[in-house]
Design an enzyme around this catalytic site. Structure first.
Site, short mmCIF file in Angstrom:
data_model
loop_
_atom_site.label_atom_id
_atom_site.label_comp_id
_atom_site.label_asym_id
_atom_site.label_seq_id
_atom_site.Cartn_x
_atom_site.Cartn_y
_atom_site.Cartn_z
N ASP A 145 30.68 6.10 57.69
CA ASP A 145 30.96 6.23 56.11
C ASP A 145 31.83 5.01 55.88
O ASP A 145 31.95 4.30 56.77
CB ASP A 145 31.79 7.53 56.13
CG ASP A 145 32.43 7.51 54.65
OD1 ASP A 145 31.50 7.26 53.62
OD2 ASP A 145 33.68 7.93 54.66
N ASP A 203 34.56 4.81 52.92
CA ASP A 203 35.79 5.04 52.26
C ASP A 203 36.52 5.90 53.22
O ASP A 203 35.92 6.89 53.71
CB ASP A 203 35.57 5.88 50.95
CG ASP A 203 34.85 5.10 49.65
OD1 ASP A 203 34.92 3.76 50.02
OD2 ASP A 203 34.45 5.69 49.02
N ASP A 229 35.27 10.66 57.53
CA ASP A 229 36.47 11.29 57.34
C ASP A 229 36.21 12.70 56.42
O ASP A 229 37.27 13.30 56.42
CB ASP A 229 37.55 10.50 56.47
CG ASP A 229 36.91 10.23 54.83
OD1 ASP A 229 35.72 9.74 54.71
OD2 ASP A 229 37.58 10.57 54.07
#
Length: 175
Positions: free
Chosen positions: A27, A29, A126
């Site tokens: 990922d 961000d 996250d």
């Protein structure tokens, strides 16, 4: 730990494992960088989490493919930042688009583009909802709290090897 030290430690870790993923998916961000790119301007100079570049370099140097799965609504900013950080060319495929489906569409596209089976992939993100959904596809998925780190890489490689061993045992029991 400086970038070269991180890379050395990541290379050492990768060398310990006999069973390695063919593709590691990240990922963006709050996994590779500490912000949401839709809250930033293309004119800014982004930064990565401290361990990110060393880990990317080590995986790439060991011949492990790299990919991106991001639900960012601003792929133009994400791609600009990847170019500014000089890491864009490290990735074999990048799936950066907004979605309500917890990245399952991203992984279907990654699989279609690379031909790599889901159980040969390792994923870092996250958001727990993405981890849960992608894990159900057979991808070894690791939740990160403060960006990808050497500790997260260790956990990911360990869980990947355990998942591969478990799947080999299942195959042997069926025979």
């Amino acid at each position: 730990m400086g970038e070269e030290k991180v890379k050395e430690e990541a290379m050492r870790l990768i060398g310990i494992f006999q069973l390695l993923p063919r593709l590691v998916v990240f990922d963006l961000d709050y996994t590779l960088w500490p912000f949401y790119c839709e809250c930033r301007s293309k004119r800014e100079m982004p930064s990565l989490y401290p361990h990110a570049e060393g880990i990317l370099s080590a995986l790439k140097d060991r011949g492990i493919g790299l990919a991106i799965a991001s639900r960012s609504p601003t792929p133009d900013i994400a791609n600009t930042f990847l170019n500014k950080l000089s890491i864009n060319s490290m990735f074999v495929t990048k799936e950066i688009f907004s979605s309500w489906k917890h990245k399952t569409d991203h992984f279907q596209r990654i699989h279609s583009r690379t031909g790599i089976p889901f159980n040969s992939m390792l994923f870092f993100d996250d958001e727990d909802r993405n981890i849960q959904a992608v894990s159900k596809m057979g991808v070894t998925s690791i939740h990160v709290d403060n960006g990808v780190s050497v500790g997260a890489l260790r956990q990911g490689l360990t869980e990947f090897a355990e998942n591969q061993n478990a799947s080999e045992l299942k195959k042997k029991k069926r025979k």
